[in-house]
Design a protein around this motif. Structure first.
Motif, short mmCIF file in Angstrom:
data_model
loop_
_atom_site.label_atom_id
_atom_site.label_comp_id
_atom_site.label_asym_id
_atom_site.label_seq_id
_atom_site.Cartn_x
_atom_site.Cartn_y
_atom_site.Cartn_z
N MET A 50 -18.24 5.68 -5.05
CA MET A 50 -17.09 4.78 -5.07
C MET A 50 -17.02 4.07 -3.71
SD MET A 50 -13.02 5.67 -5.60
CE MET A 50 -13.41 6.85 -6.85
N THR A 51 -16.81 2.77 -3.77
CA THR A 51 -16.72 1.99 -2.55
C THR A 51 -15.34 2.17 -1.90
OG1 THR A 51 -15.81 0.00 -3.58
CG2 THR A 51 -18.22 0.21 -3.55
N LYS A 52 -15.26 1.77 -0.66
CA LYS A 52 -13.98 1.84 0.05
C LYS A 52 -12.93 1.00 -0.67
CE LYS A 52 -13.86 1.95 4.59
NZ LYS A 52 -13.84 1.57 6.02
N LEU A 53 -13.33 -0.17 -1.15
CA LEU A 53 -12.40 -1.04 -1.86
C LEU A 53 -11.89 -0.37 -3.14
CD1 LEU A 53 -10.87 -3.65 -2.27
CD2 LEU A 53 -12.95 -4.65 -3.23
N GLU A 54 -12.79 0.27 -3.87
CA GLU A 54 -12.37 0.98 -5.08
C GLU A 54 -11.39 2.11 -4.76
OE1 GLU A 54 -16.26 0.38 -7.95
OE2 GLU A 54 -16.32 1.92 -6.40
N GLN A 55 -11.62 2.80 -3.66
CA GLN A 55 -10.71 3.86 -3.23
C GLN A 55 -9.32 3.29 -2.91
OE1 GLN A 55 -12.90 5.49 0.08
NE2 GLN A 55 -13.81 7.10 -1.17
N ILE A 56 -9.31 2.16 -2.22
CA ILE A 56 -8.05 1.51 -1.89
C ILE A 56 -7.32 1.07 -3.15
CG2 ILE A 56 -7.02 -0.53 -0.78
CD1 ILE A 56 -9.31 -0.25 1.34
N GLU A 57 -8.07 0.47 -4.07
CA GLU A 57 -7.47 0.01 -5.33
C GLU A 57 -6.85 1.17 -6.10
OE1 GLU A 57 -10.82 -1.88 -7.15
OE2 GLU A 57 -10.37 -3.83 -6.25
N ARG A 58 -7.55 2.29 -6.18
CA ARG A 58 -7.01 3.47 -6.87
C ARG A 58 -5.78 4.01 -6.17
NH1 ARG A 58 -11.55 7.24 -9.64
NH2 ARG A 58 -12.64 5.56 -10.72
N SER A 59 -5.80 4.02 -4.85
CA SER A 59 -4.65 4.51 -4.10
C SER A 59 -3.43 3.63 -4.33
CB SER A 59 -4.97 4.56 -2.60
OG SER A 59 -5.96 5.52 -2.34
N ILE A 60 -3.64 2.32 -4.33
CA ILE A 60 -2.53 1.39 -4.57
C ILE A 60 -1.99 1.57 -5.99
CG2 ILE A 60 -1.91 -1.04 -4.79
CD1 ILE A 60 -3.90 -1.56 -2.47
N ALA A 61 -2.89 1.70 -6.95
CA ALA A 61 -2.48 1.86 -8.34
C ALA A 61 -1.67 3.13 -8.56
CB ALA A 61 -3.69 1.85 -9.26
N ALA A 62 -1.86 4.13 -7.70
CA ALA A 62 -1.16 5.41 -7.83
C ALA A 62 0.20 5.44 -7.14
CB ALA A 62 -2.04 6.54 -7.28
N LEU A 63 0.56 4.37 -6.44
CA LEU A 63 1.84 4.34 -5.73
C LEU A 63 3.00 4.26 -6.72
CD1 LEU A 63 1.02 1.78 -2.89
CD2 LEU A 63 1.15 4.27 -2.69
N CYS A 64 4.10 4.90 -6.35
CA CYS A 64 5.31 4.76 -7.14
C CYS A 64 5.91 3.38 -6.84
CB CYS A 64 6.30 5.87 -6.82
SG CYS A 64 7.10 5.74 -5.20
N PRO A 65 6.84 2.89 -7.64
CA PRO A 65 7.39 1.55 -7.42
C PRO A 65 7.95 1.32 -6.01
CG PRO A 65 7.99 2.32 -9.59
CD PRO A 65 7.32 3.48 -8.90
N LYS A 66 8.63 2.32 -5.47
CA LYS A 66 9.20 2.17 -4.11
C LYS A 66 8.09 2.04 -3.07
CE LYS A 66 12.38 4.42 -0.91
NZ LYS A 66 13.25 5.58 -0.68
#
Length: 47
Positions: free
Chosen positions: A1-17
């Motif tokens: 997994m690329t760094k960008l993919e890791q970032i995308e997954r992390s962002i997608a996992a954030l709660c709305p706040k």
């Protein structure tokens, strides 16, 4: 997994706040980058 993919997954996992806080931070980050580019262009150099 690329760094960008890791970032995308992390962002997608954030709660709305958290996502709202991230979006605010990222907008400010982009504005700072833009300001630096404008300043560099005004001085006749590229970043």
């Amino acid at each position: 997994m690329t760094k960008l993919e890791q970032i995308e997954r992390s962002i997608a996992a954030l709660c709305p706040k958290e996502l709202k806080a991230f979006a605010k931070w990222f907008e400010a980050f982009q504005a700072d980058l833009w300001d630096m580019q404008i300043e560099a262009d005004g001085q006749g150099r590229q970043t």
